[in-house]
Design a protein around this motif. Structure first.
Motif, PDB file in Angstrom:
ATOM      1  N   ASP A 182       7.889 -11.191  -3.101  1.00  8.65           N
ATOM      2  CA  ASP A 182       9.185 -11.215  -3.764  1.00  8.65           C
ATOM      3  C   ASP A 182       9.256 -12.434  -4.681  1.00  8.65           C
ATOM      4  OD1 ASP A 182      12.102 -12.151  -3.985  1.00  8.65           O
ATOM      5  OD2 ASP A 182      12.362 -10.157  -3.111  1.00  8.65           O
ATOM      6  N   HIS A 183       9.467 -12.215  -5.950  1.00  9.60           N
ATOM      7  CA  HIS A 183       9.471 -13.316  -6.911  1.00  9.60           C
ATOM      8  C   HIS A 183      10.630 -14.287  -6.696  1.00  9.60           C
ATOM      9  CE1 HIS A 183       6.709 -11.486 -10.243  1.00  9.60           C
ATOM     10  NE2 HIS A 183       6.189 -11.371  -9.035  1.00  9.60           N
ATOM     11  N   ASP A 184      11.735 -13.817  -6.161  1.00  9.19           N
ATOM     12  CA  ASP A 184      12.899 -14.682  -5.984  1.00  9.19           C
ATOM     13  C   ASP A 184      12.772 -15.583  -4.761  1.00  9.19           C
ATOM     14  OD1 ASP A 184      14.208 -13.686  -8.245  1.00  9.19           O
ATOM     15  OD2 ASP A 184      15.078 -12.017  -7.109  1.00  9.19           O
ATOM     16  N   THR A 185      12.276 -15.031  -3.660  1.00  6.61           N
ATOM     17  CA  THR A 185      12.211 -15.782  -2.407  1.00  6.61           C
ATOM     18  C   THR A 185      10.823 -16.320  -2.092  1.00  6.61           C
ATOM     19  OG1 THR A 185      11.700 -13.846  -1.045  1.00  6.61           O
ATOM     20  CG2 THR A 185      14.038 -14.312  -1.478  1.00  6.61           C
ATOM     21  N   GLY A 186       9.796 -15.802  -2.767  1.00 11.79           N
ATOM     22  CA  GLY A 186       8.431 -16.210  -2.454  1.00 11.79           C
ATOM     23  C   GLY A 186       7.882 -15.586  -1.189  1.00 11.79           C
ATOM     24  N   GLN A 187       8.652 -14.710  -0.560  1.00  9.50           N
ATOM     25  CA  GLN A 187       8.226 -14.119   0.704  1.00  9.50           C
ATOM     26  C   GLN A 187       7.284 -12.942   0.463  1.00  9.50           C
ATOM     27  OE1 GLN A 187       8.825 -15.567   3.402  1.00  9.50           O
ATOM     28  NE2 GLN A 187      10.839 -16.521   3.406  1.00  9.50           N
ATOM     29  N   LEU A 188       6.284 -12.826   1.290  1.00  8.13           N
ATOM     30  CA  LEU A 188       5.362 -11.704   1.240  1.00  8.13           C
ATOM     31  C   LEU A 188       6.123 -10.397   1.459  1.00  8.13           C
ATOM     32  CD1 LEU A 188       2.398 -10.648   1.183  1.00  8.13           C
ATOM     33  CD2 LEU A 188       2.394 -10.955   3.678  1.00  8.13           C
ATOM     34  N   ASP A 189       5.809  -9.386   0.671  1.00  3.56           N
ATOM     35  CA  ASP A 189       6.391  -8.058   0.841  1.00  3.56           C
ATOM     36  C   ASP A 189       5.624  -7.352   1.959  1.00  3.56           C
ATOM     37  OD1 ASP A 189       7.252  -5.408   0.692  1.00  3.56           O
ATOM     38  OD2 ASP A 189       7.403  -5.414  -1.492  1.00  3.56           O
ATOM     39  N   VAL A 190       6.112  -7.523   3.170  1.00  4.06           N
ATOM     40  CA  VAL A 190       5.391  -7.010   4.328  1.00  4.06           C
ATOM     41  C   VAL A 190       5.380  -5.483   4.334  1.00  4.06           C
ATOM     42  CG1 VAL A 190       5.250  -7.060   6.848  1.00  4.06           C
ATOM     43  CG2 VAL A 190       5.981  -9.093   5.619  1.00  4.06           C
ATOM     44  N   ASP A 191       6.427  -4.871   3.835  1.00  2.16           N
ATOM     45  CA  ASP A 191       6.441  -3.406   3.756  1.00  2.16           C
ATOM     46  C   ASP A 191       5.343  -2.908   2.820  1.00  2.16           C
ATOM     47  OD1 ASP A 191       8.554  -3.169   5.525  1.00  2.16           O
ATOM     48  OD2 ASP A 191      10.068  -3.234   3.935  1.00  2.16           O
ATOM     49  N   HIS A 192       5.154  -3.599   1.714  1.00  2.00           N
ATOM     50  CA  HIS A 192       4.074  -3.217   0.803  1.00  2.00           C
ATOM     51  C   HIS A 192       2.721  -3.402   1.466  1.00  2.00           C
ATOM     52  CE1 HIS A 192       1.519  -3.919  -2.992  1.00  2.00           C
ATOM     53  NE2 HIS A 192       1.767  -2.619  -2.904  1.00  2.00           N
ATOM     54  N   LEU A 193       2.555  -4.508   2.184  1.00  2.00           N
ATOM     55  CA  LEU A 193       1.305  -4.725   2.901  1.00  2.00           C
ATOM     56  C   LEU A 193       1.061  -3.605   3.908  1.00  2.00           C
ATOM     57  CD1 LEU A 193      -0.255  -7.950   4.201  1.00  2.00           C
ATOM     58  CD2 LEU A 193       0.194  -6.157   5.862  1.00  2.00           C
ATOM     59  N   SER A 215       6.158 -20.264   1.512  1.00  2.00           N
ATOM     60  CA  SER A 215       6.607 -19.217   2.425  1.00  2.00           C
ATOM     61  C   SER A 215       5.626 -19.022   3.573  1.00  2.00           C
ATOM     62  CB  SER A 215       6.788 -17.907   1.657  1.00  2.00           C
ATOM     63  OG  SER A 215       5.621 -17.587   0.917  1.00  2.00           O
ATOM     64  N   LYS A 216       6.174 -18.606   4.710  1.00  2.00           N
ATOM     65  CA  LYS A 216       5.380 -18.325   5.898  1.00  2.00           C
ATOM     66  C   LYS A 216       5.603 -16.866   6.300  1.00  2.00           C
ATOM     67  CE  LYS A 216       5.378 -22.972   7.947  1.00  2.00           C
ATOM     68  NZ  LYS A 216       5.683 -23.756   9.166  1.00  2.00           N
ATOM     69  N   PRO A 217       4.588 -16.035   6.222  1.00  2.00           N
ATOM     70  CA  PRO A 217       4.770 -14.626   6.564  1.00  2.00           C
ATOM     71  C   PRO A 217       4.929 -14.439   8.059  1.00  2.00           C
ATOM     72  CG  PRO A 217       2.463 -15.066   6.152  1.00  2.00           C
ATOM     73  CD  PRO A 217       3.200 -16.331   5.814  1.00  2.00           C
ATOM     74  N   ALA A 431      -0.173 -31.182 -10.403  1.00  2.00           N
ATOM     75  CA  ALA A 431       0.212 -30.090 -11.284  1.00  2.00           C
ATOM     76  C   ALA A 431      -0.966 -29.149 -11.492  1.00  2.00           C
ATOM     77  CB  ALA A 431       0.694 -30.618 -12.628  1.00  2.00           C
ATOM     78  N   GLY A 432      -0.648 -27.874 -11.736  1.00  2.00           N
ATOM     79  CA  GLY A 432      -1.673 -26.865 -11.942  1.00  2.00           C
ATOM     80  C   GLY A 432      -1.322 -25.621 -11.148  1.00  2.00           C
ATOM     81  N   CYS A 433      -2.330 -24.805 -10.888  1.00  2.00           N
ATOM     82  CA  CYS A 433      -2.096 -23.578 -10.111  1.00  2.00           C
ATOM     83  C   CYS A 433      -2.388 -23.776  -8.629  1.00  2.00           C
ATOM     84  CB  CYS A 433      -2.941 -22.439 -10.672  1.00  2.00           C
ATOM     85  SG  CYS A 433      -2.342 -21.841 -12.271  1.00  2.00           S
ATOM     86  N   HIS A 434      -2.840 -24.970  -8.238  1.00  2.00           N
ATOM     87  CA  HIS A 434      -3.048 -25.308  -6.822  1.00  2.00           C
ATOM     88  C   HIS A 434      -3.973 -24.315  -6.119  1.00  2.00           C
ATOM     89  CE1 HIS A 434       0.329 -27.744  -7.954  1.00  2.00           C
ATOM     90  NE2 HIS A 434       1.124 -26.688  -8.035  1.00  2.00           N
ATOM     91  N   CYS A 435      -4.877 -23.701  -6.871  1.00  2.00           N
ATOM     92  CA  CYS A 435      -5.779 -22.660  -6.358  1.00  2.00           C
ATOM     93  C   CYS A 435      -5.020 -21.427  -5.869  1.00  2.00           C
ATOM     94  CB  CYS A 435      -6.680 -23.199  -5.246  1.00  2.00           C
ATOM     95  SG  CYS A 435      -7.872 -24.430  -5.820  1.00  2.00           S
ATOM     96  N   ALA A 436      -3.737 -21.330  -6.219  1.00  2.00           N
ATOM     97  CA  ALA A 436      -2.939 -20.129  -5.926  1.00  2.00           C
ATOM     98  C   ALA A 436      -2.778 -19.364  -7.238  1.00  2.00           C
ATOM     99  CB  ALA A 436      -1.591 -20.518  -5.338  1.00  2.00           C
ATOM    100  N   SER A 437      -3.903 -19.002  -7.806  1.00  2.00           N
ATOM    101  CA  SER A 437      -3.915 -18.421  -9.151  1.00  2.00           C
ATOM    102  C   SER A 437      -3.202 -17.082  -9.217  1.00  2.00           C
ATOM    103  CB  SER A 437      -5.359 -18.264  -9.627  1.00  2.00           C
ATOM    104  OG  SER A 437      -6.055 -19.489  -9.575  1.00  2.00           O
ATOM    105  N   LEU A 438      -3.347 -16.256  -8.187  1.00  2.00           N
ATOM    106  CA  LEU A 438      -2.755 -14.917  -8.204  1.00  2.00           C
ATOM    107  C   LEU A 438      -1.234 -14.985  -8.330  1.00  2.00           C
ATOM    108  CD1 LEU A 438      -4.823 -13.164  -5.397  1.00  2.00           C
ATOM    109  CD2 LEU A 438      -4.946 -12.667  -7.834  1.00  2.00           C
ATOM    110  N   ALA A 439      -0.604 -15.825  -7.512  1.00  2.00           N
ATOM    111  CA  ALA A 439       0.856 -15.897  -7.518  1.00  2.00           C
ATOM    112  C   ALA A 439       1.368 -16.504  -8.816  1.00  2.00           C
ATOM    113  CB  ALA A 439       1.350 -16.705  -6.322  1.00  2.00           C
ATOM    114  N   HIS A 440       0.702 -17.545  -9.307  1.00  2.00           N
ATOM    115  CA  HIS A 440       1.125 -18.138 -10.576  1.00  2.00           C
ATOM    116  C   HIS A 440       1.015 -17.123 -11.715  1.00  2.00           C
ATOM    117  CE1 HIS A 440       0.895 -22.085  -8.567  1.00  2.00           C
ATOM    118  NE2 HIS A 440       1.638 -22.528  -9.571  1.00  2.00           N
ATOM    119  N   ARG A 441      -0.070 -16.385 -11.733  1.00  2.00           N
ATOM    120  CA  ARG A 441      -0.249 -15.370 -12.779  1.00  2.00           C
ATOM    121  C   ARG A 441       0.810 -14.292 -12.668  1.00  2.00           C
ATOM    122  NH1 ARG A 441      -4.858 -13.687 -15.733  1.00  2.00           N
ATOM    123  NH2 ARG A 441      -4.724 -11.524 -16.452  1.00  2.00           N
ATOM    124  N   ASP A 442       1.117 -13.884 -11.436  1.00  2.00           N
ATOM    125  CA  ASP A 442       2.109 -12.828 -11.225  1.00  2.00           C
ATOM    126  C   ASP A 442       3.496 -13.261 -11.692  1.00  2.00           C
ATOM    127  OD1 ASP A 442       2.176 -10.112 -10.158  1.00  2.00           O
ATOM    128  OD2 ASP A 442       3.570 -10.881  -8.650  1.00  2.00           O
TER     129      ASP A 442
END
Length: 477
Positions: A182-193, A215-217, A431-442
């Motif tokens: 979820d882009h607003d809360t940063g929480q993993l979409d567990v239903d999608h998973l 976030s902590k799933p 500063a940077g993507c903190h190796c969390a490239s997928l979320a930053h790109r999304d």
């Protein structure tokens, strides 16, 4: 071999450097209170050299500072420096005993059944790669791995490589599926998973805490989803395996691998006060028993059991310890856990350098105090940064369970310029993507974010200095 040859300072033995037991209500996010729920941060900070430099260390999600006792421990171990497991000398036997006891301490810290379920590597990344390579030959055509967009690159790239680069060379087709957030809360979409997990999902890989969003799933729910998938494992067990990247979870959160029901869990000690060079992989015993090693040779081979037509491996956990291990690093890392318990609690006798087994109840009490403390720091930072014009923080809001960090952007300002300006004020952000490239790109954040992250030794003054400096930089434009 019960001789204790370590040195413990008289001030530590007497309790002079340990925090006093105290019970306090958690203050409001902006109250100037130096300690939260009994964690005496100033006493803890006296064990470190960095406060004397004036540094405001707020890049703790990348690496933590090391207390001087651990640096000194290396010096005190060197008179008895020797290889482990193969030597007949007194020095080798002493070092072997200390080395193996370290595995017991680590197992207790995460409530693993025994040292047999612990393997050590250089870091979390290598531990996750060890899982990938140990399972490599078990994947069948049509299988899949499910991971998420909130992962550190270390828990995505190995699975991407497995599916896109490694297995195709063997003519095998495996899919890497990625769950959204979820882009607003940063929480993993567990239903999608849950919708991605099916009867061909061999493995589900998730972060226990995001190093970007914070976030902590819900690991319990994810464990249930993985189990319900129904994948037929080679042992005849049904259900997907679950791997948790705990690099951001372990430093400030109590972990119980048996309660979580995880199959694999990895973390690094350089984020837990110890020097660089040691990571941990926990895995259920039956998995390690049947899995192929990641690395071959040296200490992982059973003594005298190598022939032209047969090689036998050593007992667990040494089956996964090829070559000469980082002996001093493992010992110091385990002692970092014991010292952390001492610094968080007031009870005697000291656990640091004690040859007595670490008490799980002490681990629980210590980590509950640490977690409460860093939660208060994070709430404080979120509350104070909320008033800075143009600043946007990513992830869950204050009051929601999250890891002790906040990543943010300021409208019209490059995050790297923010970090550089903060450094000029003595605040060490990142500063940077903190190796969390997928979320930053999304999120469309190609230039990344700026991040402040906290540790057990962070105090309210550090948070206030960082936020005040940030506010002044934004005002100047």
């Amino acid at each position: 071999m019960g001789h204790h040859y370590g040195y413990v300072s008289e001030r530590l033995i007497s309790g002079g450097l340990l925090p006093q037991r105290r019970r306090e209500r958690r203050p409001d996010a902006t109250a100037a209170v130096p300690a939260i729920e009994g964690l005496d941060v100033e006493a803890m900070r006296s064990h470190f050299d960095f406060p004397a430099t004036g540094r405001i260390v707020t890049n703790n999600a990348a690496t933590t500072q090391t207390p001087r006792e651990l640096v000194d421990l290396y010096r005190r171990l060197t008179p008895w420096y020797e290889g482990v497991h193969r030597g007949q000398s007194t020095a080798s036997q002493r070092m072997t005993e200390r080395f193996e006891e370290s595995y017991d301490t680590i197992a207790t810290w995460i409530n693993a059944p025994s040292r047999r379920t612990i393997a050590t590597y250089r870091n979390t990344t290598e531990a996750i790669n060890a899982v990938m390579y140990s399972l490599l030959t078990e994947f069948r055509d049509g299988d899949n791995v499910v991971t998420t967009l909130v992962e550190h690159n270390s828990n995505f790239v190995p699975w991407y490589a497995l599916a896109r680069e490694v297995l195709p060379r063997f003519g095998r087709s495996v899919e890497c599926r990625v769950a959204r957030f979820d882009h607003d809360t940063g929480q993993l979409d567990v239903d999608h998973l849950a919708g991605l997990v099916d009867s061909r999902t061999k493995l589900v890989c998730v972060s226990g805490a995001s190093n970007f969003l914070g976030s902590k799933p819900p690991l319990g729910r994810i464990r249930a989803i993985a189990h319900a998938g129904g994948y037929l494992q080679p042992t005849g067990e049904r259900g997907s395996l679950l791997l948790v990247d705990a690099a951001q979870l372990a430093p400030t959160t109590l972990i119980d691998v048996q309660e979580l029901g995880v199959d694999y869990l990895a973390f690094s000690f350089h984020k837990m006060l110890a020097p660089f060079g040691v990571g941990v992989l926990y895995a259920r015993g039956p998995l390690l028993e049947r899995s192929l090693p990641f690395l071959y040779g040296g200490d992982m081979v059973a003594e005298g059991k190598v022939g032209p037509d047969r090689v036998e491996y050593g007992e667990l956990p040494w089956k996964f310890a090829a070559g000469t291990p980082n002996v001093l690093g493992v010992i110091a890392s385990a002692q970092a856990l014991r010292l952390l318990a001492d610094l968080a609690l007031a009870e005697d006798p000291p656990r640091f350098e004690s040859r007595s087994p670490l008490c799980r109840a002490d681990v629980v009490a210590a980590m509950n105090r640490v977690n409460s403390h860093v939660a208060g720091l994070t709430d404080r930072a979120l509350a104070r940064t909320g008033g800075i014009p143009g600043l946007h923080t990513y992830g869950p809001p204050a009051g929601v369970v999250r890891s002790p960090l906040l990543a943010f952007t300021v409208r019209g300002t490059d995050p790297r310029d923010l970090a550089a300006a903060l450094d000029e004020q003595g605040v060490e952000a990142r500063a940077g993507c903190h190796c969390a490239s997928l979320a930053h790109r999304d999120l469309g954040l190609d230039v990344g974010t700026c991040r402040l992250s906290f540790a057990a030794y962070t105090n309210n003054h550090d948070v206030d200095r960082a936020v005040d400096a940030l506010a002044a930089i934004v005002r100047r434009g």
